[in-house]
Design a protein around this motif. Structure first.
Motif, PDB file in Angstrom:
ATOM      1  N   ILE A   1       0.825  -1.092   0.035  1.00  0.00           N
ATOM      2  CA  ILE A   1      -0.142   0.437   0.288  1.00  0.00           C
ATOM      3  C   ILE A   1       0.587   0.878   0.121  1.00  0.00           C
ATOM      4  O   ILE A   1       0.532   2.185  -0.500  1.00  0.00           O
ATOM      5  CB  ILE A   1      -1.432  -0.085   1.669  1.00  0.00           C
ATOM      6  CG1 ILE A   1      -1.496  -1.320   1.485  1.00  0.00           C
ATOM      7  CG2 ILE A   1      -1.597   0.977   1.076  1.00  0.00           C
ATOM      8  CD1 ILE A   1      -2.655  -1.244   2.833  1.00  0.00           C
ATOM      9  N   VAL A   2       1.802   1.483   0.980  1.00  0.00           N
ATOM     10  CA  VAL A   2       2.857   2.139   0.880  1.00  0.00           C
ATOM     11  C   VAL A   2       3.757   2.686  -0.184  1.00  0.00           C
ATOM     12  O   VAL A   2       3.270   3.480  -0.351  1.00  0.00           O
ATOM     13  CB  VAL A   2       4.014   2.415   2.824  1.00  0.00           C
ATOM     14  CG1 VAL A   2       4.888   3.657   2.373  1.00  0.00           C
ATOM     15  CG2 VAL A   2       2.566   2.870   3.995  1.00  0.00           C
ATOM     16  N   ALA A   3       4.423   1.448  -0.897  1.00  0.00           N
ATOM     17  CA  ALA A   3       4.674   1.726  -1.382  1.00  0.00           C
ATOM     18  C   ALA A   3       4.490   1.956  -3.031  1.00  0.00           C
ATOM     19  O   ALA A   3       4.998   2.728  -4.294  1.00  0.00           O
ATOM     20  CB  ALA A   3       5.464  -0.369  -1.854  1.00  0.00           C
ATOM     21  N   LYS A   4       2.898   1.570  -3.638  1.00  0.00           N
ATOM     22  CA  LYS A   4       2.435   1.981  -5.660  1.00  0.00           C
ATOM     23  C   LYS A   4       2.032   3.526  -4.694  1.00  0.00           C
ATOM     24  O   LYS A   4       2.013   4.099  -5.619  1.00  0.00           O
ATOM     25  CB  LYS A   4       1.150   1.055  -5.113  1.00  0.00           C
ATOM     26  CG  LYS A   4       2.036  -0.498  -4.847  1.00  0.00           C
ATOM     27  CD  LYS A   4       0.578  -1.084  -5.449  1.00  0.00           C
ATOM     28  CE  LYS A   4       0.842  -2.959  -6.090  1.00  0.00           C
ATOM     29  NZ  LYS A   4      -0.186  -3.740  -5.546  1.00  0.00           N
ATOM     30  N   THR A   5       1.866   3.276  -2.925  1.00  0.00           N
ATOM     31  CA  THR A   5       1.615   5.113  -3.406  1.00  0.00           C
ATOM     32  C   THR A   5       2.460   5.595  -3.335  1.00  0.00           C
ATOM     33  O   THR A   5       2.591   7.251  -3.777  1.00  0.00           O
ATOM     34  CB  THR A   5       0.618   5.963  -1.365  1.00  0.00           C
ATOM     35  OG1 THR A   5      -0.050   3.782  -1.736  1.00  0.00           O
ATOM     36  CG2 THR A   5       0.454   6.581  -1.838  1.00  0.00           C
ATOM     37  N   ASP A   6       3.317   5.724  -2.975  1.00  0.00           N
ATOM     38  CA  ASP A   6       4.872   6.261  -2.809  1.00  0.00           C
ATOM     39  C   ASP A   6       5.179   5.866  -4.453  1.00  0.00           C
ATOM     40  O   ASP A   6       5.761   7.676  -4.722  1.00  0.00           O
ATOM     41  CB  ASP A   6       5.917   5.482  -2.221  1.00  0.00           C
ATOM     42  CG  ASP A   6       5.532   6.327  -0.910  1.00  0.00           C
ATOM     43  OD1 ASP A   6       4.553   6.762  -0.722  1.00  0.00           O
ATOM     44  OD2 ASP A   6       6.952   5.539  -0.016  1.00  0.00           O
ATOM     45  N   LYS A   7       5.182   5.371  -5.754  1.00  0.00           N
ATOM     46  CA  LYS A   7       5.232   5.350  -6.714  1.00  0.00           C
ATOM     47  C   LYS A   7       4.936   6.213  -7.019  1.00  0.00           C
ATOM     48  O   LYS A   7       5.055   7.196  -8.679  1.00  0.00           O
ATOM     49  CB  LYS A   7       4.969   3.493  -7.446  1.00  0.00           C
ATOM     50  CG  LYS A   7       5.545   3.458  -9.096  1.00  0.00           C
ATOM     51  CD  LYS A   7       6.765   3.435  -8.481  1.00  0.00           C
ATOM     52  CE  LYS A   7       7.785   3.191 -10.138  1.00  0.00           C
ATOM     53  NZ  LYS A   7       8.702   3.073  -9.937  1.00  0.00           N
ATOM     54  N   ASN A   8       3.129   7.037  -7.096  1.00  0.00           N
ATOM     55  CA  ASN A   8       2.516   7.138  -7.434  1.00  0.00           C
ATOM     56  C   ASN A   8       3.054   8.395  -7.707  1.00  0.00           C
ATOM     57  O   ASN A   8       3.206   9.708  -8.066  1.00  0.00           O
ATOM     58  CB  ASN A   8       0.340   6.970  -7.422  1.00  0.00           C
ATOM     59  CG  ASN A   8      -0.209   6.283  -8.220  1.00  0.00           C
ATOM     60  OD1 ASN A   8      -0.448   6.432  -9.804  1.00  0.00           O
ATOM     61  ND2 ASN A   8      -0.093   4.496  -8.132  1.00  0.00           N
ATOM     62  N   ILE A   9       3.523   9.207  -5.481  1.00  0.00           N
ATOM     63  CA  ILE A   9       3.122  10.801  -5.812  1.00  0.00           C
ATOM     64  C   ILE A   9       4.333  11.097  -6.499  1.00  0.00           C
ATOM     65  O   ILE A   9       4.129  12.006  -6.466  1.00  0.00           O
ATOM     66  CB  ILE A   9       3.215  10.713  -4.008  1.00  0.00           C
ATOM     67  CG1 ILE A   9       2.102  10.025  -4.072  1.00  0.00           C
ATOM     68  CG2 ILE A   9       4.049  12.068  -3.679  1.00  0.00           C
ATOM     69  CD1 ILE A   9       1.909  10.317  -1.837  1.00  0.00           C
ATOM     70  N   GLY A  10       5.683   9.834  -6.041  1.00  0.00           N
ATOM     71  CA  GLY A  10       6.657  10.437  -7.090  1.00  0.00           C
ATOM     72  C   GLY A  10       6.253  10.500  -8.860  1.00  0.00           C
ATOM     73  O   GLY A  10       7.465  11.718  -9.024  1.00  0.00           O
ATOM     74  N   ALA A  11       5.477  10.085  -9.172  1.00  0.00           N
ATOM     75  CA  ALA A  11       4.832   9.917 -10.332  1.00  0.00           C
ATOM     76  C   ALA A  11       4.428  12.140 -10.558  1.00  0.00           C
ATOM     77  O   ALA A  11       5.054  12.069 -11.725  1.00  0.00           O
ATOM     78  CB  ALA A  11       4.011   8.642 -11.339  1.00  0.00           C
TER      79      ALA A  11
END
Lengths: 145, 277
Positions: free
Chosen positions: B166-176
């Motif tokens: 959950i955290v990792a995929k959210t971070d991936k989106n925020i980074g993008a």
């Protein structure tokens, strides 16, 4: 019971009961309403009504009802206009000043650049704004008994 | 005089007055409500929903802590039943809170301009959908529980999932989102730089030539710095794993922050040259 002790309403009822038959107020026949039949209004009665029109128009009851009916659509339109957020709409460009005071093309370019600077400033400001709101919340999941 | 008029109003007329007032109030309420609801962007709407859910979560947490303390103190069957109910409700509110946050992140992704971007919007948003789907299943599992003992393992499962995907995929989106927005701002800045250059070069003369030349080299240097920061952010973004929690996204944010500072510098330079010329 003495007559002085009887209150006003009861007194009225008693007086009414003691009246002779022909003086008693006649009770309206409830069937009258149902017995009414539709008929076209006579020309004379219409004429009388038209003659009375100024009086009807002056009647306070008529004025109140009429003004209320008039107010409803006005209020509705006012609220609709408020609800449509006219401030968010881009105002239409007024060509009049350009015609009266034509600016040289170089100023137009400068204006365009200044507008783009403002828009870029907004874009840069917004880059930071929403980031904090996207972070996941800290939740306590240490549920043990 | 007015009181005479009021008295003269027949019940029918009075009813009409009351009815009119009711209609006006109804119209006012419906229009105000519709203006508030329809005036919002999907992102703002989701943000509002998240705020409401946050309040619900806080209430559920307080209730859970109270009931838990009560159960630990007395250990009665009633206290256990109440603790079960409050814990279950608390777990459900956590689930809803996380789901609302994921929806908020998703709506933010929908609100930004992905045109000319190297990143695949749909691919990134699908990562969030996968987690939303997990949360839906987890909620169903919690909802099925009937005893207090069933809840701690489910809480642990959600905790593990939160700390990994959950955290990792959210971070991936925020980074993008950070990269897409910064790159977009940089592209606009480049285009504006060129436009200003085209505007000031014909105005160049012996008095201002040195200023224009120095401005020119300075703005080029700022643009290069922005590009360097973006490249750094891209490298950090590629390192973000979608399988485990990491602090890589902070490195992306740090790099884009540098680019943003340079963008501010370029804005100051634009204003300066226009003032001088």
């Amino acid at each position: 019971m003495k007559s002085q002790e009887i209150n006003t309403m009861e007194g009225e009822i008693l007086t009414e009961e003691n009246l002779p038959e022909d003086e008693k107020p006649k009770v309206k026949n409830p069937k009258l309403k149902t017995q009414r039949k539709f008929s076209l209004p006579s020309f004379n009665s219409l004429l009388i009504k038209i003659e009375n029109l100024p009086n009807i128009l002056k009647n306070p009851r008529f004025i109140i009802i009429f003004s209320l009916i008039l107010i409803i659509p006005f209020i509705y339109i006012a609220f609709t206009l408020l609800g449509s957020k006219p401030t968010s709409q881009t105002p239409a460009e007024n060509p009049a000043p350009e015609i009266l005071n034509p600016s040289p093309p170089i100023d137009k370019k400068l204006q365009d650049i200044e507008n783009k600077i403002k828009s870029l400033q907004t874009e840069v400001d917004l880059l930071d704004a929403n980031l904090v709101e996207l972070a996941l919340p800290e939740v306590d999941l240490n549920i043990k008994f | 005089m007015h009181s005479i008029y009021a008295k003269s109003l027949k019940p029918k007329a009075k009813r009409l007055v009351y009815f009119s007032i009711f209609i006006i109030m109804l119209l006012a309420f419906s229009i105000k409500h519709s203006a508030n609801t329809y005036g919002q962007t999907p992102f703002e709407k989701t943000k509002e929903e998240y705020s409401i859910q946050l309040k619900k979560y806080n209430l559920a947490r307080n209730n859970y802590l109270t009931k838990k303390a009560n159960y630990e103190a007395f250990k009665t069957a009633t206290a256990k039943k109440e603790t079960f109910e409050s814990t279950k409700s608390y777990l459900i509110e956590i689930n809803f809170l996380l789901a609302d946050k994921l929806r908020l992140v998703k709506e933010y992704g929908n609100s930004i301009d992905w045109e000319n971007s190297n990143y695949n919007k749909n691919e990134l948003l699908t990562l969030l959908d996968e987690e939303l789907s997990y949360l839906q299943n987890h909620w169903a599992d919690v909802d099925k529980t009937t005893a207090l003992e069933q809840l701690p393992p489910l809480a642990q499962e959600l905790k593990d999932r939160l700390n990994t995907t959950i955290v990792a995929k959210t971070d991936k989106n925020i980074g993008a989102y950070e990269l897409v927005s910064t790159e977009r701002a940089h592209a606009n800045s480049n285009s504006l730089t060129q436009q200003i250059k085209n505007y000031i070069n014909p105005l160049s003369n012996d008095n201002n030539r040195a200023i224009i030349n120095n401005w020119d080299s300075e703005i080029d240097s700022v643009n290069q710095n922005i590009q360097l920061d973006i490249d750094k952010a891209k490298l950090e973004f590629e390192k973000i794993s979608i399988e485990r929690k990491s602090s890589r996204v902070n490195n992306v944010i740090e790099a884009t922050k540098g680019a943003r500072a340079e963008l501010e510098k370029s804005l100051d330079l634009y204003r300066e040259i226009l003032r001088i010329i």
